[in-house]
Design an enzyme around this catalytic site. Structure first.
Site, PDB file in Angstrom:
ATOM      1  N   ASP A  79       0.839  -1.202   0.000  1.00 25.19           N
ATOM      2  CA  ASP A  79       0.000   0.000   0.000  1.00 25.19           C
ATOM      3  C   ASP A  79       0.873   1.251   0.000  1.00 25.19           C
ATOM      4  O   ASP A  79       2.048   1.202   0.369  1.00 25.19           O
ATOM      5  CB  ASP A  79      -0.957   0.022   1.206  1.00 25.19           C
ATOM      6  N   ASN A 148      -7.293   0.194  14.124  1.00 27.35           N
ATOM      7  CA  ASN A 148      -8.733   0.190  13.818  1.00 27.35           C
ATOM      8  C   ASN A 148      -9.143  -1.086  13.075  1.00 27.35           C
ATOM      9  O   ASN A 148     -10.225  -1.152  12.511  1.00 27.35           O
ATOM     10  CB  ASN A 148      -9.093   1.429  12.978  1.00 27.35           C
ATOM     11  N   HIS A 150      -7.585  -2.335  10.400  1.00 25.73           N
ATOM     12  CA  HIS A 150      -7.285  -2.366   8.963  1.00 25.73           C
ATOM     13  C   HIS A 150      -6.193  -3.387   8.649  1.00 25.73           C
ATOM     14  O   HIS A 150      -5.345  -3.695   9.486  1.00 25.73           O
ATOM     15  CB  HIS A 150      -6.960  -0.974   8.397  1.00 25.73           C
ATOM     16  N   GLU A 155      -9.375  -0.116   5.165  1.00 24.72           N
ATOM     17  CA  GLU A 155      -9.901   0.522   6.359  1.00 24.72           C
ATOM     18  C   GLU A 155     -11.282  -0.043   6.716  1.00 24.72           C
ATOM     19  O   GLU A 155     -11.905  -0.731   5.893  1.00 24.72           O
ATOM     20  CB  GLU A 155     -10.028   2.033   6.082  1.00 24.72           C
TER      21      GLU A 155
END
Ligand code: F6R
Length: 256
Positions: A79, A148, A150, A155
């Site tokens: 990413d 979170n 991810h 996400e």
């Protein structure tokens, strides 16, 4: 150093809880070594961030010692921020080059950069998945877990069939990312990530998580319901292709 592989009645994946970060890093490096010993030209993706730093040092050590041959591996970056290029200081690709690709002397021709600066990034993202498929799909995906939930930059809101694509980053993720550059970097609001769907097709998936600060999200990912609120919860769909390596802190809220 000690590790304990826990078995669970309702679990298809392998869960290994290690005593220290060095062992977590060595086990993650072993997955890379085993994959390349079996398939020297394997396509693989490895993450950026704090968690894999030890794995990368160990991989560089093994390459320098002649114990690991990375020369034929097809390295797919996981990413990066939309619009960024490896020349940008706060680019994950640049981070990867500094931490691993350059010290490991990975041939440039075998490194596949996330096409974040393409003229048509939507088409280029789809092209990146086709490139992965061209090399036989991912033989190995080593991934970390965001606070979170991810995976890569998939996400919350991401699902198990999502392809490689452009995503909006949550403010918390941007702050987490800025911390890699001492909080001084201006992190873009969007990124491109290998999709959770693409990751879930990998022949071997290794999730590495370290530290008590991630214990709650590890629990939610491994023992909570499957939900797009916690993208990590979909990893279990990989069944016995998934290996989870945690240190004691990260495992501290698991119930089994
Ligand atoms: C980075 C990435 C992220 C990180 C995750 C954990 O390429 O894909 O999903 O793996 O945010 O980051 P650390 O290891 O810094 O806690």
């Amino acid at each position: 150093m000690a590790s304990e592989t826990r078995s669970g009645a309702t679990r298809d994946y392998t869960l290994t809880v290690v005593d220290d970060y060095a062992l977590l890093s060595a086990l993650a490096a072993d997955a890379v070594s085993e994959t390349l010993a079996q398939t020297p030209g394997a396509a693989l993706t490895l993450p950026t961030g704090d968690t894999p730093l030890g794995m990368y040092s160990e991989l560089v050590r093994r390459i320098d010692a002649g114990e690991l041959d990375f020369s034929q591996a097809q390295f797919f970056c996981l990413d990066d921020y939309l619009g960024s290029t490896p020349e940008d200081e706060a680019s994950l690709t640049r981070w990867l080059k500094t931490v691993f690709l350059d010290p490991a002397r990975v041939p440039e021709a075998n490194v596949h950069y996330v096409p974040t600066a393409a003229e048509d990034p939507v088409a280029a993202a789809a092209g990146y998945d086709r490139e992965i498929a061209h090399f036989g799909g991912l033989e190995l995906a080593v991934v970390g877990l965001g606070p979170n939930g991810h995976i890569g930059f998939n996400e919350p809101g991401s699902g198990p069939d999502d392809p490689t694509r452009i995503v909006d980053l949550q403010p918390a993720t941007r702050a987490q990312s800025a911390a890699y550059w001492d909080g001084k970097a201006d992190i873009p609001a969007q990124a491109m990530t290998i999709g959770l769907g693409t990751i879930l097709q990998a022949k071997r998936i290794v999730l590495i998580v370290s530290g008590e600060g991630k214990a709650e999200i590890v629990h939610a990912s491994l023992e909570g319901p499957e939900t797009t609120d916690v993208p990590g919860s979909f990893l279990r769909r990989a069944g016995d292709r998934l290996e989870v390596i945690l240190d004691q802190g990260a495992a501290s809220k698991l119930e089994m």
